[in-house]
Design a protein around this motif. Structure first.
Motif, PDB file in Angstrom:
ATOM      1  N   PHE A 131      37.546   5.498  -2.298  1.00 46.09           N
ATOM      2  CA  PHE A 131      37.537   5.388  -3.764  1.00 46.09           C
ATOM      3  C   PHE A 131      38.179   4.099  -4.263  1.00 46.09           C
ATOM      4  CE2 PHE A 131      38.976   6.180  -8.083  1.00 46.09           C
ATOM      5  CZ  PHE A 131      37.875   6.816  -8.651  1.00 46.09           C
ATOM      6  N   TYR A 132      39.420   3.835  -3.883  1.00 49.60           N
ATOM      7  CA  TYR A 132      40.139   2.703  -4.481  1.00 49.60           C
ATOM      8  C   TYR A 132      39.660   1.346  -3.962  1.00 49.60           C
ATOM      9  CZ  TYR A 132      43.270   6.223  -6.402  1.00 49.60           C
ATOM     10  OH  TYR A 132      43.769   7.287  -7.099  1.00 49.60           O
ATOM     11  N   LYS A 133      39.507   1.209  -2.652  1.00 50.32           N
ATOM     12  CA  LYS A 133      39.112  -0.094  -2.103  1.00 50.32           C
ATOM     13  C   LYS A 133      37.723  -0.528  -2.572  1.00 50.32           C
ATOM     14  CE  LYS A 133      42.090  -0.006   1.999  1.00 50.32           C
ATOM     15  NZ  LYS A 133      42.117   0.073   3.477  1.00 50.32           N
ATOM     16  N   PRO A 134      36.702   0.348  -2.539  1.00 52.83           N
ATOM     17  CA  PRO A 134      35.380  -0.094  -3.020  1.00 52.83           C
ATOM     18  C   PRO A 134      35.400  -0.547  -4.477  1.00 52.83           C
ATOM     19  CG  PRO A 134      35.182   1.953  -1.778  1.00 52.83           C
ATOM     20  CD  PRO A 134      36.644   1.696  -1.977  1.00 52.83           C
ATOM     21  N   ARG A 135      36.295  -0.006  -5.285  1.00 56.21           N
ATOM     22  CA  ARG A 135      36.373  -0.364  -6.710  1.00 56.21           C
ATOM     23  C   ARG A 135      37.392  -1.469  -6.978  1.00 56.21           C
ATOM     24  NH1 ARG A 135      34.971   4.710  -6.073  1.00 56.21           N
ATOM     25  NH2 ARG A 135      33.574   5.756  -7.563  1.00 56.21           N
ATOM     26  N   ARG A 136      38.116  -1.879  -5.913  1.00 58.50           N
ATOM     27  CA  ARG A 136      39.161  -2.891  -6.032  1.00 58.50           C
ATOM     28  C   ARG A 136      40.204  -2.468  -7.070  1.00 58.50           C
ATOM     29  NH1 ARG A 136      35.793  -8.635  -5.670  1.00 58.50           N
ATOM     30  NH2 ARG A 136      34.825  -8.184  -3.639  1.00 58.50           N
ATOM     31  N   LEU A 137      40.575  -1.207  -7.015  1.00 54.12           N
ATOM     32  CA  LEU A 137      41.588  -0.667  -7.923  1.00 54.12           C
ATOM     33  C   LEU A 137      42.956  -0.739  -7.261  1.00 54.12           C
ATOM     34  CD1 LEU A 137      39.771   2.519  -9.288  1.00 54.12           C
ATOM     35  CD2 LEU A 137      40.225   0.396 -10.520  1.00 54.12           C
ATOM     36  N   ASP A 138      43.925  -1.210  -7.998  1.00 57.02           N
ATOM     37  CA  ASP A 138      45.288  -1.334  -7.471  1.00 57.02           C
ATOM     38  C   ASP A 138      46.055  -0.034  -7.717  1.00 57.02           C
ATOM     39  OD1 ASP A 138      47.522  -2.414  -6.314  1.00 57.02           O
ATOM     40  OD2 ASP A 138      48.199  -3.434  -8.131  1.00 57.02           O
ATOM     41  N   PHE A 139      45.539   1.054  -7.171  1.00 58.29           N
ATOM     42  CA  PHE A 139      46.177   2.361  -7.279  1.00 58.29           C
ATOM     43  C   PHE A 139      46.333   2.955  -5.897  1.00 58.29           C
ATOM     44  CE2 PHE A 139      43.978   2.326 -11.517  1.00 58.29           C
ATOM     45  CZ  PHE A 139      45.116   2.334 -12.292  1.00 58.29           C
ATOM     46  N   ALA A 140      47.224   3.926  -5.792  1.00 58.74           N
ATOM     47  CA  ALA A 140      47.374   4.687  -4.557  1.00 58.74           C
ATOM     48  C   ALA A 140      47.795   6.105  -4.916  1.00 58.74           C
ATOM     49  CB  ALA A 140      48.420   4.041  -3.645  1.00 58.74           C
ATOM     50  N   ALA A 141      47.292   7.071  -4.176  1.00 62.64           N
ATOM     51  CA  ALA A 141      47.717   8.457  -4.393  1.00 62.64           C
ATOM     52  C   ALA A 141      49.170   8.589  -3.964  1.00 62.64           C
ATOM     53  CB  ALA A 141      46.835   9.409  -3.591  1.00 62.64           C
ATOM     54  N   HIS A 142      49.989   9.277  -4.759  1.00 59.36           N
ATOM     55  CA  HIS A 142      51.407   9.389  -4.424  1.00 59.36           C
ATOM     56  C   HIS A 142      51.898  10.821  -4.606  1.00 59.36           C
ATOM     57  CE1 HIS A 142      51.386   8.560  -8.788  1.00 59.36           C
ATOM     58  NE2 HIS A 142      52.421   9.369  -8.820  1.00 59.36           N
ATOM     59  N   VAL A 143      52.945  11.154  -3.883  1.00 60.74           N
ATOM     60  CA  VAL A 143      53.538  12.489  -3.931  1.00 60.74           C
ATOM     61  C   VAL A 143      54.449  12.597  -5.147  1.00 60.74           C
ATOM     62  CG1 VAL A 143      55.043  14.136  -2.747  1.00 60.74           C
ATOM     63  CG2 VAL A 143      53.416  12.763  -1.434  1.00 60.74           C
ATOM     64  N   CYS A 144      54.332  13.714  -5.870  1.00 61.42           N
ATOM     65  CA  CYS A 144      55.225  13.991  -6.999  1.00 61.42           C
ATOM     66  C   CYS A 144      56.216  15.082  -6.612  1.00 61.42           C
ATOM     67  CB  CYS A 144      54.429  14.452  -8.224  1.00 61.42           C
ATOM     68  SG  CYS A 144      53.680  13.089  -9.119  1.00 61.42           S
ATOM     69  N   ARG A 145      57.475  14.892  -6.986  1.00 69.62           N
ATOM     70  CA  ARG A 145      58.505  15.880  -6.684  1.00 69.62           C
ATOM     71  C   ARG A 145      58.978  16.560  -7.971  1.00 69.62           C
ATOM     72  NH1 ARG A 145      59.230  11.663  -3.195  1.00 69.62           N
ATOM     73  NH2 ARG A 145      59.346  12.210  -0.982  1.00 69.62           N
ATOM     74  N   PRO A 146      59.242  17.855  -7.925  1.00 70.17           N
ATOM     75  CA  PRO A 146      59.750  18.541  -9.127  1.00 70.17           C
ATOM     76  C   PRO A 146      61.191  18.136  -9.411  1.00 70.17           C
ATOM     77  CG  PRO A 146      58.817  20.095  -7.505  1.00 70.17           C
ATOM     78  CD  PRO A 146      58.991  18.795  -6.812  1.00 70.17           C
ATOM     79  N   VAL A 147      61.467  17.721 -10.657  1.00 65.60           N
ATOM     80  CA  VAL A 147      62.810  17.290 -11.058  1.00 65.60           C
ATOM     81  C   VAL A 147      63.273  18.109 -12.253  1.00 65.60           C
ATOM     82  CG1 VAL A 147      62.372  14.958 -10.206  1.00 65.60           C
ATOM     83  CG2 VAL A 147      61.976  15.478 -12.623  1.00 65.60           C
ATOM     84  N   ALA A 148      64.508  17.862 -12.674  1.00 66.96           N
ATOM     85  CA  ALA A 148      65.071  18.575 -13.825  1.00 66.96           C
ATOM     86  C   ALA A 148      64.440  18.088 -15.124  1.00 66.96           C
ATOM     87  CB  ALA A 148      66.581  18.390 -13.871  1.00 66.96           C
ATOM     88  N   GLY A 149      64.483  18.952 -16.125  1.00 64.10           N
ATOM     89  CA  GLY A 149      63.879  18.649 -17.414  1.00 64.10           C
ATOM     90  C   GLY A 149      64.673  17.639 -18.220  1.00 64.10           C
ATOM     91  N   ALA A 150      64.160  17.340 -19.410  1.00 62.18           N
ATOM     92  CA  ALA A 150      64.699  16.286 -20.269  1.00 62.18           C
ATOM     93  C   ALA A 150      66.099  16.613 -20.766  1.00 62.18           C
ATOM     94  CB  ALA A 150      63.768  16.073 -21.457  1.00 62.18           C
ATOM     95  N   GLY A 151      66.795  15.570 -21.175  1.00 52.41           N
ATOM     96  CA  GLY A 151      68.127  15.749 -21.756  1.00 52.41           C
ATOM     97  C   GLY A 151      68.862  14.433 -21.858  1.00 52.41           C
ATOM     98  N   LEU A 152      70.113  14.512 -22.320  1.00 49.56           N
ATOM     99  CA  LEU A 152      70.976  13.348 -22.417  1.00 49.56           C
ATOM    100  C   LEU A 152      71.864  13.255 -21.197  1.00 49.56           C
ATOM    101  CD1 LEU A 152      72.227  13.575 -26.115  1.00 49.56           C
ATOM    102  CD2 LEU A 152      70.206  12.394 -25.245  1.00 49.56           C
TER     103      LEU A 152
END
Length: 815
Positions: free
Chosen positions: A791-812
């Motif tokens: 997908f990315y190389k044929p389209r010359r897109l500067d993207f990569a699939a990456h892992v997302c980790r669950p983190v704490a919610g918003a706040g100060l």
């Protein structure tokens, strides 16, 4: 009242780690503006109790200061180590015994939220029954994690079995001896109609004896207060008093559960949604000179690393990355506003919704996690109402400035919807369409509109972050939440977490979309390492579980931006209109739908109907009508509402009422079942749900040779009749929401062909952005390689699939 001589023992020794706060004890969190333990003592006093003993342990000084500021007569006893509720109660009992006390005790937890009538009822039952113990029990809900109150066939209490011990029993296939009977986990569940409400009344001597006999041979290795019930039960003097309405006896372990409690209290007690402070001054540990923030971040002491680890998890590389990002932000603030300028630091993560797209505003569930891509905001308070915005990426996000009151000066204060639909708002949006400053205006205007008798102060802001815009990861909602956090703190506003989320969702209507508040709820209430199952109408945390070991969530960008504030909002709003119009017509044409408030109320499970009846009901809807036809079909009483729906979007042609409403009904059912399937490890069911959900959003399909085929399901009478005759499971139907794009569909099809992939689907509201993949961790690298090569190389897109980790919610952040 008998309780006037009774001692009320409140257990507040543990800190409550699931509240994800390093600086605030669980019982000190505000519940509708009042610290939970302070509110609890007020309730017990109103019920007639006069003597209080609070067990403190972790963060003891904060708990004692909080209580003493409101109830100076309360006594305290220290629990040296957190060894469980039984140990905390034993510490209190030993202190009372040393004073020669031999009366009765009410024992409860510091986070308990109840009514004085419930306390009086429990005490009265204790006196009338001449019992050794009375415990409050509440009806057992399917998702409840509270201890099971086990009774025999005659209704006599045998004991309480905690959920972790029940799970261990089921896993080991063993039996537990209770009341002279050896019971399996399944038998315990069948013998339990209620769960423990953690509010008890005891005669002191039997309780003290039982506490001294406790052991810790259980799943958590702790002393359980609940084990005293089993010890006292053979005497036949233990009574369970059932509190039928769970809202009469509540507690919280997470921010999301606190939100649900506040919604109940607000409905019960009323009052404004936003309360201005008498002398608005931000908390000193959050509002400090910029140089103080920079010094702490650069010093990188263990306390800072621990605080960041609570937000981002145990990944040291991620924690260090976020520390460096905060340093960059503070330095940029200092460059603009000087090192002595006081400021706050706010963060708001993006989110992933594993299941439950497009249905939060229909009353459906979402299964969400906050992710390690976030908005960071440094803000200093101003004396006027001007807001200045600067971004760490000035080439993409130009400096902006506006006044909070300028748009509202000539607008009607009567209704927020009237305001956001007004010509003056449309003019601003059309002048700089899609501009990032709109997501600062949105929450500030909503707060000012709600807090109409007090002029809000402005702020000087510097913004950073790493959520890609238009990727379907809620970058816009994260901006809204971050600016709302800053505005509330810098203006000293009192807003309950529940109202905060609602106001953020309503505020985002300013940019033209008409979605719900699921994204804002996920962003505000996330917990590191966990997936939350959140319900709406009423808002509630219906379950929370760790992302299973061995599974990862991977995000892949399609290379196509999803811009909600541009032309795409017409499509989004048209789909929402399809929901509304379909429900209007079903209410006219199908008796079971009359009076239904939300689409989720029309599923076969809620109505008690066979699935076939749902398909027959959908056949009553016109097949892809246009506006002229709908104007004739809708009842006169609904025509004004219909025109308002039409005004939210351009005329895009036919309204697929059948396809959209079937998608919504099925997605409500899929999202309701999803968490249990994930928790049980039923990965085939998880895969089926994710694949079917994405089918409902598809516009094309790619075969194994990469050839693209149109995907245009049509729910004709013949198609619906066939489903009705088969009585097909509604949750197994994709319907037709059609908010994907060709690039996302290709990424999904490529991913589903990689071994180890569980499921793949659209990652946001749609029309571009990202897709997500639930994949076995050992298959992440092959998946990334496959997407890069195909997908990315044929389209010359500067993207990569990456892992997302669950983190704490918003706040100060706090110093």
């Amino acid at each position: 009242m008998h309780g006037s001589d009774m001692v009320c023992v409140i257990l507040a020794g543990g800190r409550g780690k699931r509240m994800a706060s390093t600086e605030r004890h669980k019982v000190c969190f505000a519940v509708a503006g009042v610290p939970a333990i302070v509110r609890a003592i007020e309730t017990y006093k109103a019920a007639g109790l006069r003597r209080f003993l609070v067990v403190v342990g972790q963060m003891a000084e904060q708990v004692m200061a909080t209580v003493s500021a409101h109830h100076p007569e309360v006594c305290f006893v220290h629990q040296p180590s957190p060894r469980g509720t039984g140990h905390a109660a034993l510490v209190a009992a030993e202190a009372l015994a040393a004073q020669g006390f031999r009366g009765d005790v009410l024992v409860t937890m510091g986070d308990k939220v109840t009514r004085r009538e419930i306390v009086r009822r429990l005490v009265d039952r204790f006196v009338e029954a001449r019992a050794e113990a009375v415990l409050a029990a509440i009806p057992k809900a399917a998702e409840s994690s509270a201890g099971r109150v086990v009774t025999d066939s005659a209704g006599r209490v045998l004991g309480i079995v905690e959920a972790p011990d029940l799970a261990r029993l089921a896993q080991a296939g063993q039996r537990l001896e209770l009341g002279g009977r050896k019971l399996t986990a399944d038998q315990i569940e069948r013998s339990s109609d209620t769960v423990n409400g953690s509010l008890y009344v005891f005669r002191f001597d039997p309780l003290y004896d039982a506490l001294r006999g406790l052991g810790d041979a259980n799943a958590q290795g702790e002393l359980y207060l609940t084990d005293t019930i089993e010890a006292l039960a053979p005497r036949g003097r233990v009574v369970a008093e059932t509190i039928e309405d769970p809202d009469d006896l509540m507690a919280y372990n997470t921010p999301a559960e606190l939100l649900a409690i506040e919604e109940v209290l607000r409905a019960r007690e009323g009052g404004p949604r936003v309360v201005p402070a008498q002398a608005p001054e931000p908390a000193a540990d959050r509002y400090r000179p910029a140089k103080d923030w920079l010094g702490r971040l650069e010093a990188n002491r263990p306390a800072l690393r621990r605080a960041l680890a609570e937000l981002y998890g145990a990944d040291g590389e991620l924690v260090e990355d976020r520390r460096r990002a905060l340093i960059e932000l503070v330095r940029a603030f200092i460059d603009r506003h000087g090192p002595a300028r006081p400021m706050i630091l706010a963060r708001a993560p993006g989110r992933i919704n594993l299941m439950g797209r497009h249905v939060d505003h229909r009353g459906g569930f979402v299964n969400v996690l906050a992710i390690n891509r976030e908005v960071l905001l440094a803000a200093g308070r101003r004396d006027d109402d001007r807001v200045s915005l600067a971004n760490l990426q000035p080439d993409r996000f130009a400096d902006r400035e506006f006044r909070i009151g300028e748009l509202l000066a000539d607008a009607s204060w009567a209704d927020w919807m009237d305001f956001v639909d007004s010509p003056v708002v449309r003019q601003v949006l059309d002048y700089i369409p899609g501009d990032w400053s709109h997501y600062a205006r949105a929450p500030l205007l909503r707060l000012q509109h709600e807090c109409r008798h007090t002029a809000l102060r402005g702020m000087d802001c510097v913004v950073g972050g790493n959520i890609p815009m238009g990727a379907g990861l809620s970058s816009s909602s994260a901006l809204v939440v971050a600016f709302a956090e800053a505005a509330v703190a810098l203006n000293g506003l009192s807003v309950t977490p529940r109202d905060f989320i609602d106001l953020c969702g309503e505020g985002e209507w300013f940019v033209g979309s008409r979605g719900g508040s699921a994204d804002h709820a996920a962003i505000r209430t996330g917990r590191a390492g966990y997936v939350s199952r959140i319900g709406f109408f009423p808002f509630r945390l219906a379950g929370e579980a760790r992302l299973p070991e061995g599974l990862s969530v991977v995000i892949a960008h399609s290379g196509t931006q999803a811009v909600k504030s541009a032309g795409a909002r017409d499509t989004f709003n048209q789909r929402v209109a399809c929901y509304e119009i379909a429900q209007m017509l079903l209410g006219q044409l199908w008796p079971p739908a009359a009076g239904a408030r939300h689409l989720r109320d029309l599923t076969p499970d809620h109505l008690g109907l066979r699935p076939g009846e749902i398909y027959r009901a959908l056949m009553r809807l016109p097949h892809r009508p246009r506006r002229a036809q709908l104007r004739k079909l809708v009842a006169p009483a609904n025509r004004e509402r219909l025109e308002r729906l039409f005004s939210s979007h351009r005329d895009l042609g036919p309204y697929d009422l059948r396809g959209v409403s079937l998608y919504g009904l099925a997605e409500c059912m899929r999202s309701e079942r999803f968490a249990a399937q994930l928790d049980a490890g039923d990965l085939q069911a998880v895969r089926d749900a994710m694949v079917t959900s994405h089918l409902g959003d598809r516009i094309v399909h790619f075969d194994a040779d990469g050839v693209v085929h149109p995907w245009t399901p049509r729910l004709t009478d013949a198609a619906l009749r066939k489903l009705a005759q088969a009585d097909a499971d509604v949750a197994g139907q994709p319907g037709c929401y059609a908010c994907s794009v060709e690039a996302v569909d290709e990424l999904v099809d490529l991913s589903l062909r990689v071994p180890g992939v569980i499921g793949a689907q659209l990652a946001g509201a749609g029309l571009g952005g990202c897709m997500m993949v639930l994949v076995r961790t050992d298959a992440v690298e092959p998946l990334q390689q496959r997407l890069a090569e195909a997908f990315y190389k044929p389209r010359r897109l500067d993207f990569a699939a990456h892992v997302c980790r669950p983190v704490a919610g918003a706040g100060l952040l706090a110093l």
